[in-house]
Write an enzyme that holds these catalytic residues in place. Structure first.
Site, PDB file in Angstrom:
ATOM      1  CE  LYS A 127      -2.733   2.646   4.887  1.00  0.00           C
ATOM      2  NZ  LYS A 127      -2.662   1.748   3.712  1.00  0.00           N
TER       3      LYS A 127
ATOM      4  CB  SER B  30      -0.940   0.015   1.211  1.00  0.00           C
ATOM      5  OG  SER B  30      -0.206   0.173   2.411  1.00  0.00           O
TER       6      SER B  30
END
Length: 260
Positions: free
Chosen positions: A142, A71
């Site tokens: 993230k 991701s």
């Protein structure tokens, strides 16, 4: 045979004989006792001190994490061991746009309770804190694209992310990906962060949890630290710098300029 002598000896009070006590560790595990009392004793003590030092270092200063998914590609790849700076936000610092952060997603990305018994969780946490296994499922990595008060919009007419009215060119996004295939227009509440993965088409991030109880916003106090280095494998050794993509973004409602 001198039976009288034997009788007299039996009448005498018993005297403890030297040697290992019944039930003592030395008596039950003689091989272990020899190791601990011999040259291995210092080695075991040194190893225990080293592990204690590493656990303290990991808990308070810098902690390794294993990247479990793609991701965050191309910035971070599957299997990378990253080093998270846990002091980055401890002394008045705070996450800024462009930082890559590790955070606890409970309450924002997931409401699942910790699994397993407390002892098992503690052991798993200790092993994960040394970078020997992946962290629990509630830990995420993230990139921060919005901080408290920011209005984050996607996408503008040029297909770019927009923060506080300023378009952002995100060079770190995975080649071929768009900033987002799902449109959104949100204002980040104070004390929280809006985070996205660099591989937008493969990242479950704040966009996917806008309707969740936490709204996909990560509380600042749930941030574990900032990802500053890739430590393993050797061929991937590198610093993970913040991004200059947000340099022109101003404070909410203010003129252009760096925020935070």
């Amino acid at each position: 045979m001198d039976t009288e002598a034997q009788h007299t000896e039996r009448d005498l009070p018993s005297t403890p004989q030297p040697g290992p006590e019944r039930g003592s560790r030395s008596a039950r595990f003689p091989a272990l006792a020899r190791y601990l009392e011999g040259p291995w004793r210092k080695a075991v003590a040194l190893l225990a001190l080293c592990l204690l030092f590493l656990l303290l270092l990991s808990h308070f200063v810098v902690q390794p994490f294993v990247i479990p998914s793609g991701s965050m590609e191309p910035t971070l790849k599957v299997g990378d061991r990253v080093l998270v700076n846990k002091l980055a936000y401890r002394f008045g610092g705070h996450p800024v746009r462009g930082d890559v952060v590790v955070f606890d997603g409970r309450g924002s990305f997931t409401d699942e309770p910790p699994e397993g018994n407390p002892v098992g969780r503690a052991l798993r946490s200790a092993v994960a804190s040394l970078g020997l296994r992946e962290s629990e499922g509630n830990v995420y990595v993230k990139r921060v694209v919005g901080v408290g008060g920011d209005r984050v919009v996607c996408c503008d007419k040029g297909g770019r992310l927009q923060v506080n009215g300023t378009p952002v060119t995100e060079a770190y996004v995975y080649p071929g990906d768009t900033p987002s295939q799902v449109p959104f227009d949100i204002v980040v509440p104070d004390g929280t962060l809006f985070v996205l993965g660099d591989h937008r088409s493969r990242s479950s991030d704040s966009r996917d949890h806008l309707g969740s109880p936490g709204g996909g916003m990560v509380p600042v106090d749930h941030v574990v630290g900032r990802v500053d280095w890739i430590g393993w494998p050797v061929g991937r050794w590198a610093e993970v710098p913040g991004s200059g993509a947000f340099a022109r973004v101003g404070a909410p409602g203010g003129p252009g300029g760096a925020h935070g």
